[in-house]
Design an enzyme around this catalytic site. Structure first.
Site, PDB file in Angstrom:
ATOM      1  CE  LYS A 166      28.947  12.500  29.394  1.00 33.74           C
ATOM      2  NZ  LYS A 166      29.952  11.444  29.416  1.00 33.74           N
ATOM      3  CD  GLN A 187      29.854   8.231  27.733  1.00 33.33           C
ATOM      4  OE1 GLN A 187      30.055   9.443  27.696  1.00 33.33           O
ATOM      5  NE2 GLN A 187      29.461   7.615  28.829  1.00 33.33           N
ATOM      6  CG  ASP A 199      35.568  12.298  30.630  1.00 30.95           C
ATOM      7  OD1 ASP A 199      34.571  12.627  31.299  1.00 30.95           O
ATOM      8  OD2 ASP A 199      35.504  11.635  29.576  1.00 30.95           O
TER       9      ASP A 199
HETATM   10  N1  GUN Z   1      31.243   6.511  31.395  1.00 33.54           N
HETATM   11  C1  GUN Z   1      30.649   6.605  32.608  1.00 33.54           C
HETATM   12  N2  GUN Z   1      30.916   7.803  33.164  1.00 33.54           N
HETATM   13  C2  GUN Z   1      31.690   8.465  32.299  1.00 33.54           C
HETATM   14  C3  GUN Z   1      32.278   9.762  32.310  1.00 33.54           C
HETATM   15  O1  GUN Z   1      32.172  10.544  33.252  1.00 33.54           O
HETATM   16  N3  GUN Z   1      32.977  10.086  31.194  1.00 33.54           N
HETATM   17  C4  GUN Z   1      33.151   9.239  30.161  1.00 33.54           C
HETATM   18  N4  GUN Z   1      33.890   9.639  29.135  1.00 33.54           N
HETATM   19  N5  GUN Z   1      32.629   8.038  30.121  1.00 33.54           N
HETATM   20  C5  GUN Z   1      31.895   7.657  31.186  1.00 33.54           C
END
Ligand code: GUN
Length: 287
Positions: free
Chosen positions: A53, A97, A120
């Protein structure tokens, strides 16, 4: 293999390149896009996702702020950081995350993020907006699936199609069902308690597999000519990444299929980057 391969890597690259252009245009207006990424603990998969990211931010030209906190961080500490980021006018998006360590309350953390910085799309306010068709951030993986269908199969019309989604998670299955409904598909959500999964799946023109178990969707689940989207990212017995779909046999009968890796996976980050752009437009240009 007779199916068309939907190339998520190429489509995500195309989206990132479009955003890179748009980011330059914002810079000309003196506007910068900033994403804050918070990782608690040292889960190796989460570390990889967070690194990717941050790399995507760098590629497009966004600023990224990185918070890497130890496993034993308290809720208080995390909520304090979120509060500070909520109040910073330079920060457009806040991403925590998941999963969080067991002693933390994920719901409480999600609820603490300002909905207009929740890139998100996990906050109940954004989920509610999706339900009633209002503007808001949409969860990145399901939003990515829609882009894969539209850009990967430009002549394919989703409207009126039978879509079966396998999986009902808050992150994928549920928002996916709402997005497909918005595209005028007829939507069925199957899950672990569905008693006749094969028959239900066989009805589908579009199958979206988001189960999280290797190879649960076989050729016996798929109507010849169906479009098959594989959201699963699993480790097979051989240690290799594989999806929820038995690719070798399903690709013989499907009209189109996404590979794992290189299908849905790269789209999640591309859509996150898109949400960050939208957040900056709304915060800094009032759009
Ligand atoms: N963990 C697995 N997929 C995601 C996601 O799309 N965003 C976040 N913040 N955590 C995750």
């Amino acid at each position: 293999m007779s199916a068309t391969l939907i190339d998520g890597k190429a489509i995500s690259q195309q989206i990132k390149d479009e955003l890179k252009e748009k980011c330059l245009e914002l810079k000309d207006k003196g506007i910068e896009v900033t994403l804050a990424v918070i990782l608690v603990g040292s889960d190796p998969a989460s570390q990889v996702y967070v690194r990717n990211k941050k790399r995507a931010c760098e590629y497009i030209g966004y600023n990224s702020l990185s918070y890497e906190l130890p496993e034993d961080t308290t809720m208080e500490k995390l909520l304090g950081i979120i509060d500070e980021l909520n109040n910073r006018s330079d920060v457009d998006g806040i991403l925590v995350q998941m999963p969080l360590p067991k002693h933390m309350d994920e719901k409480k953390v999600i609820n603490a993020i300002r909905p207009d910085k929740d890139v998100d799309g996990f906050h109940p306010m954004n989920v509610g907006a999706l339900v009633v068709g209002d503007k808001g951030f949409v969860s990145c993986t399901p939003a990515g699936v829609i882009q894969l269908l539209k850009r990967g199969l430009p002549d394919y019309d989703i409207s009126g199609k039978e879509c079966v989604i396998v999986g009902r998670s808050n992150i994928v299955g549920k928002p996916m069902s709402l997005l497909m409904l918005r595209e005028n598909a007829t939507v069925t959500v199957a899950h672990s308690r569905t008693s006749n999964l094969k028959e239900v799946c066989k009805r589908a023109d579009i199958i979206i597999a988001a189960v999280g178990k290797a190879g649960v969707i076989t050729k016996d689940h798929v109507k010849p000519g169906a479009v098959v989207i594989d959201v699963g990212i699993n480790r097979g017995d051989d240690g290799k990444l594989c999806g929820d779909v038995k690719f070798d046999e399903v690709s013989e009968i499907a009209h189109a299929i996404t590979p794992v890796p290189g299908g849905v996976g790269p789209m999640t980050i591309a859509m996150l980057m898109n949400n960050c752009y939208e957040a900056a437009l709304s915060h800094k240009l009032g759009e």
